[in-house]
Design a protein around this motif. Sequence first.
Motif, PDB file in Angstrom:
ATOM      1  N   VAL A 128      -9.336 -15.294 -25.398  1.00 20.65           N
ATOM      2  CA  VAL A 128      -9.292 -15.631 -23.976  1.00 20.65           C
ATOM      3  C   VAL A 128     -10.656 -16.108 -23.490  1.00 20.65           C
ATOM      4  O   VAL A 128     -10.759 -17.077 -22.730  1.00 20.65           O
ATOM      5  CB  VAL A 128      -8.801 -14.421 -23.153  1.00 20.65           C
ATOM      6  CG1 VAL A 128      -8.765 -14.774 -21.665  1.00 20.65           C
ATOM      7  CG2 VAL A 128      -7.427 -13.976 -23.626  1.00 20.65           C
ATOM      8  N   HIS A 129     -11.725 -15.434 -23.918  1.00 20.21           N
ATOM      9  CA  HIS A 129     -13.073 -15.809 -23.478  1.00 20.21           C
ATOM     10  C   HIS A 129     -13.386 -17.258 -23.846  1.00 20.21           C
ATOM     11  O   HIS A 129     -13.866 -18.035 -23.019  1.00 20.21           O
ATOM     12  CB  HIS A 129     -14.101 -14.867 -24.105  1.00 20.21           C
ATOM     13  CG  HIS A 129     -15.521 -15.164 -23.718  1.00 20.21           C
ATOM     14  ND1 HIS A 129     -16.270 -16.158 -24.320  1.00 20.21           N
ATOM     15  CD2 HIS A 129     -16.328 -14.623 -22.759  1.00 20.21           C
ATOM     16  CE1 HIS A 129     -17.460 -16.203 -23.777  1.00 20.21           C
ATOM     17  NE2 HIS A 129     -17.532 -15.293 -22.828  1.00 20.21           N
ATOM     18  N   ASP A 130     -13.105 -17.639 -25.085  1.00 20.11           N
ATOM     19  CA  ASP A 130     -13.440 -18.988 -25.538  1.00 20.11           C
ATOM     20  C   ASP A 130     -12.612 -20.053 -24.819  1.00 20.11           C
ATOM     21  O   ASP A 130     -13.128 -21.114 -24.453  1.00 20.11           O
ATOM     22  CB  ASP A 130     -13.224 -19.098 -27.052  1.00 20.11           C
ATOM     23  CG  ASP A 130     -14.219 -18.259 -27.842  1.00 20.11           C
ATOM     24  OD1 ASP A 130     -15.186 -17.759 -27.226  1.00 20.11           O
ATOM     25  OD2 ASP A 130     -14.024 -18.098 -29.061  1.00 20.11           O
ATOM     26  N   ILE A 131     -11.317 -19.763 -24.612  1.00 16.26           N
ATOM     27  CA  ILE A 131     -10.447 -20.734 -23.938  1.00 16.26           C
ATOM     28  C   ILE A 131     -10.886 -20.935 -22.491  1.00 16.26           C
ATOM     29  O   ILE A 131     -10.981 -22.064 -21.997  1.00 16.26           O
ATOM     30  CB  ILE A 131      -8.980 -20.275 -24.006  1.00 16.26           C
ATOM     31  CG1 ILE A 131      -8.489 -20.264 -25.458  1.00 16.26           C
ATOM     32  CG2 ILE A 131      -8.089 -21.180 -23.151  1.00 16.26           C
ATOM     33  CD1 ILE A 131      -7.126 -19.636 -25.636  1.00 16.26           C
ATOM     34  N   VAL A 132     -11.173 -19.816 -21.798  1.00 16.77           N
ATOM     35  CA  VAL A 132     -11.588 -19.907 -20.391  1.00 16.77           C
ATOM     36  C   VAL A 132     -12.951 -20.587 -20.282  1.00 16.77           C
ATOM     37  O   VAL A 132     -13.177 -21.408 -19.387  1.00 16.77           O
ATOM     38  CB  VAL A 132     -11.606 -18.506 -19.748  1.00 16.77           C
ATOM     39  CG1 VAL A 132     -12.201 -18.573 -18.348  1.00 16.77           C
ATOM     40  CG2 VAL A 132     -10.198 -17.922 -19.699  1.00 16.77           C
ATOM     41  N   GLN A 133     -13.867 -20.264 -21.188  1.00 16.53           N
ATOM     42  CA  GLN A 133     -15.196 -20.869 -21.143  1.00 16.53           C
ATOM     43  C   GLN A 133     -15.117 -22.385 -21.321  1.00 16.53           C
ATOM     44  O   GLN A 133     -15.808 -23.143 -20.629  1.00 16.53           O
ATOM     45  CB  GLN A 133     -16.091 -20.259 -22.230  1.00 16.53           C
ATOM     46  CG  GLN A 133     -17.534 -20.762 -22.221  1.00 16.53           C
ATOM     47  CD  GLN A 133     -18.257 -20.454 -20.924  1.00 16.53           C
ATOM     48  OE1 GLN A 133     -18.223 -19.320 -20.435  1.00 16.53           O
ATOM     49  NE2 GLN A 133     -18.899 -21.446 -20.330  1.00 16.53           N
ATOM     50  N   GLU A 134     -14.263 -22.828 -22.229  1.00 14.18           N
ATOM     51  CA  GLU A 134     -14.091 -24.269 -22.428  1.00 14.18           C
ATOM     52  C   GLU A 134     -13.508 -24.931 -21.186  1.00 14.18           C
ATOM     53  O   GLU A 134     -13.917 -26.030 -20.788  1.00 14.18           O
ATOM     54  CB  GLU A 134     -13.201 -24.536 -23.633  1.00 14.18           C
ATOM     55  CG  GLU A 134     -13.026 -26.018 -23.946  1.00 14.18           C
ATOM     56  CD  GLU A 134     -12.148 -26.270 -25.146  1.00 14.18           C
ATOM     57  OE1 GLU A 134     -12.192 -27.388 -25.690  1.00 14.18           O
ATOM     58  OE2 GLU A 134     -11.403 -25.346 -25.546  1.00 14.18           O
ATOM     59  N   ALA A 135     -12.530 -24.263 -20.542  1.00 12.07           N
ATOM     60  CA  ALA A 135     -11.942 -24.797 -19.311  1.00 12.07           C
ATOM     61  C   ALA A 135     -12.992 -24.880 -18.203  1.00 12.07           C
ATOM     62  O   ALA A 135     -13.000 -25.833 -17.407  1.00 12.07           O
ATOM     63  CB  ALA A 135     -10.762 -23.933 -18.872  1.00 12.07           C
ATOM     64  N   PRO A 161     -22.045 -23.076  -9.881  1.00  8.76           N
ATOM     65  CA  PRO A 161     -22.012 -22.249 -11.094  1.00  8.76           C
ATOM     66  C   PRO A 161     -20.724 -21.433 -11.174  1.00  8.76           C
ATOM     67  O   PRO A 161     -20.123 -21.088 -10.152  1.00  8.76           O
ATOM     68  CB  PRO A 161     -23.230 -21.339 -10.940  1.00  8.76           C
ATOM     69  CG  PRO A 161     -23.454 -21.263  -9.460  1.00  8.76           C
ATOM     70  CD  PRO A 161     -23.047 -22.605  -8.912  1.00  8.76           C
ATOM     71  N   VAL A 162     -20.306 -21.136 -12.382  1.00  8.37           N
ATOM     72  CA  VAL A 162     -19.110 -20.312 -12.611  1.00  8.37           C
ATOM     73  C   VAL A 162     -19.507 -19.135 -13.489  1.00  8.37           C
ATOM     74  O   VAL A 162     -20.007 -19.315 -14.608  1.00  8.37           O
ATOM     75  CB  VAL A 162     -17.983 -21.114 -13.282  1.00  8.37           C
ATOM     76  CG1 VAL A 162     -16.762 -20.222 -13.497  1.00  8.37           C
ATOM     77  CG2 VAL A 162     -17.604 -22.330 -12.436  1.00  8.37           C
ATOM     78  N   GLN A 163     -19.324 -17.941 -12.982  1.00  4.52           N
ATOM     79  CA  GLN A 163     -19.659 -16.717 -13.715  1.00  4.52           C
ATOM     80  C   GLN A 163     -18.400 -16.181 -14.392  1.00  4.52           C
ATOM     81  O   GLN A 163     -17.394 -15.939 -13.723  1.00  4.52           O
ATOM     82  CB  GLN A 163     -20.244 -15.665 -12.775  1.00  4.52           C
ATOM     83  CG  GLN A 163     -21.522 -16.102 -12.083  1.00  4.52           C
ATOM     84  CD  GLN A 163     -21.996 -15.084 -11.051  1.00  4.52           C
ATOM     85  OE1 GLN A 163     -21.314 -14.094 -10.766  1.00  4.52           O
ATOM     86  NE2 GLN A 163     -23.168 -15.327 -10.474  1.00  4.52           N
ATOM     87  N   LEU A 164     -18.454 -15.991 -15.690  1.00  2.00           N
ATOM     88  CA  LEU A 164     -17.307 -15.473 -16.453  1.00  2.00           C
ATOM     89  C   LEU A 164     -17.581 -14.048 -16.900  1.00  2.00           C
ATOM     90  O   LEU A 164     -18.578 -13.769 -17.577  1.00  2.00           O
ATOM     91  CB  LEU A 164     -17.045 -16.357 -17.674  1.00  2.00           C
ATOM     92  CG  LEU A 164     -15.956 -15.876 -18.647  1.00  2.00           C
ATOM     93  CD1 LEU A 164     -14.608 -15.742 -17.938  1.00  2.00           C
ATOM     94  CD2 LEU A 164     -15.847 -16.825 -19.838  1.00  2.00           C
ATOM     95  N   ILE A 165     -16.693 -13.152 -16.501  1.00  3.04           N
ATOM     96  CA  ILE A 165     -16.761 -11.752 -16.929  1.00  3.04           C
ATOM     97  C   ILE A 165     -15.503 -11.482 -17.742  1.00  3.04           C
ATOM     98  O   ILE A 165     -14.395 -11.350 -17.195  1.00  3.04           O
ATOM     99  CB  ILE A 165     -16.845 -10.789 -15.726  1.00  3.04           C
ATOM    100  CG1 ILE A 165     -18.071 -11.130 -14.869  1.00  3.04           C
ATOM    101  CG2 ILE A 165     -16.890  -9.348 -16.191  1.00  3.04           C
ATOM    102  CD1 ILE A 165     -18.127 -10.349 -13.568  1.00  3.04           C
ATOM    103  N   CYS A 166     -15.645 -11.434 -19.057  1.00  2.57           N
ATOM    104  CA  CYS A 166     -14.492 -11.307 -19.945  1.00  2.57           C
ATOM    105  C   CYS A 166     -14.935 -10.728 -21.281  1.00  2.57           C
ATOM    106  O   CYS A 166     -15.952 -11.168 -21.839  1.00  2.57           O
ATOM    107  CB  CYS A 166     -13.842 -12.677 -20.165  1.00  2.57           C
ATOM    108  SG  CYS A 166     -12.513 -12.701 -21.386  1.00  2.57           S
ATOM    109  N   PRO A 167     -14.206  -9.742 -21.821  1.00  8.57           N
ATOM    110  CA  PRO A 167     -14.548  -9.233 -23.164  1.00  8.57           C
ATOM    111  C   PRO A 167     -14.459 -10.364 -24.190  1.00  8.57           C
ATOM    112  O   PRO A 167     -13.454 -11.081 -24.246  1.00  8.57           O
ATOM    113  CB  PRO A 167     -13.477  -8.166 -23.421  1.00  8.57           C
ATOM    114  CG  PRO A 167     -12.949  -7.793 -22.072  1.00  8.57           C
ATOM    115  CD  PRO A 167     -13.054  -9.030 -21.237  1.00  8.57           C
ATOM    116  N   LYS A 168     -15.496 -10.545 -24.987  1.00 10.70           N
ATOM    117  CA  LYS A 168     -15.517 -11.647 -25.935  1.00 10.70           C
ATOM    118  C   LYS A 168     -14.538 -11.454 -27.091  1.00 10.70           C
ATOM    119  O   LYS A 168     -14.229 -12.404 -27.801  1.00 10.70           O
ATOM    120  CB  LYS A 168     -16.933 -11.840 -26.485  1.00 10.70           C
ATOM    121  CG  LYS A 168     -17.911 -12.332 -25.437  1.00 10.70           C
ATOM    122  CD  LYS A 168     -19.244 -12.720 -26.047  1.00 10.70           C
ATOM    123  CE  LYS A 168     -20.164 -13.310 -24.984  1.00 10.70           C
ATOM    124  NZ  LYS A 168     -21.469 -13.739 -25.560  1.00 10.70           N
TER     125      LYS A 168
END
Length: 494
Positions: A308-315, A334-341
């Motif tokens: 999920v982290h990688d997919i959301v980060q790419e989006a 800026p977009v801050q992502l808080i997600c277990p890697k």
Amino acid sequence: MESITGALWDKIHHFASFPQTGVSLQQMVLFGQNPSQGTLLKASQFLHEELPVRLAHRVKELDELPHSLSRMPSIIKVKNWYAQSFEELIKFPPVPPLPPDIRRALIGPRPSPGFSASSPSDPLDYHVLPEPKPNPSLEFMQWTNDYANDNFPLLDGPRSSLNGTFNGDPASSYQASSSNGNGNGNGANPFTKLKLRLPLERRYYSPNSSLQKINYPPEVHAYNSSFTKVLETIKSRHDPTVTTVAQGVLEWKRHQQQRRIGLDIQQFLDRFYLSRIGIRFLIGQHIALNTQESHPDYVGIICTKANVHDIVQEAIENARFVCEEHYALTRSPPVQLICPKSLEFAYVPGHLSHIVFELLKNSLRAVVERWATEKPLMIPQDIEERFPPIKVIVVEGKEDITIKISDEGGGIPRSAMGLIWTYMYTTMESGGLEEDFHDSDFKAPMAGFGYGLPLSRLYARYFGGDLRLISMDGFGTDVYIHLNRLSAAREPLP
């Protein structure tokens, strides 16, 4: 296709009288793991039966749309595409004759009554697909009154129709039903012919190991290859369907001098686009199983360990790039992502990426335009540096993985909340779709056409999730993406 002949209409009405068979992600993963030519042949048989039924439902509905929408040139064009694909599938030749031992292995002995897929004590190593669960999104959707589909989810095994049991293939009963009436499936009681189909998990089972050990003749590989090529042609033909239907609705609005669409057309678009998602998923999955090299984390287009982290980060990166290009910014908000890697689950990465990308585009646009002080937009660099961040928080629960996207883009007025899920509703100025636009919905320029939110919600609901929005007028918006992590929900078939 110039026009639909009377004979073809008879077949379309006949196939449309049968219910569609919903599948789940879990079923598709279990069925497609380590596929042999025998497994792929069974998958081809299923699609050869299922896709004409789904296409026929859509052709029939496109021909019966209210308020003269069915007369719009773009709608007629899409209807003819669906009819052409339907005709190509029903004319595709059946499986060639196979040696008796291969036929027995493909059919497999029937499991005893009460057999469970999880029963380790059964003497035979059956490959039985678990039954899918009802899609929880169905309670939010309003479909047409479809007698066959309303009753199909209640079936828990082989049943008898008024004329006897049915093996799941509408084509096998067409000749019989044609000789008893007009053959178009439109009798006084639409359920008086062979309407019941055995569920997927009852039609396709076989011993797990038997299909892997067989040395299949060249005819099986040739059949699978030919069927895959037909599906590739159909998939390519339907690439511009979303934007062509959108063009048809724009034509209707101009013709009727309407600013917005009504509830009946809104519900049609929900049904139609949701059906399109399902058809393209089944076709894309089958093409991938037949053409792609095996990968430990993929079964067709389904990633069993979608990060999920990688997919959301790419989006996030893609959405920020589009924002910077559109507004000529040196740096987007800026977009801050808080997600277990390490968060992983079985899903279609393309679906999740599409949802997050569309929602982030909305948030980025809202933030940029709220903080712009001049019209047309002229954004000084010092303003760029003070854009408030958009926050993306991902949490794993027992049933769902939830993604919250929060922005400070000013929110949505309460008076407009009832319109945000309506197709063609947008605050962005646009001159309309180009007539020669021929891209798929993943590449379509949806900003400005009011398709981002309603389509994203359909993608979320397709596998049992949902999309919800809460707005604080004057401050910002929170959007919640709920993804069903159990993967057992049946498609919500319209």
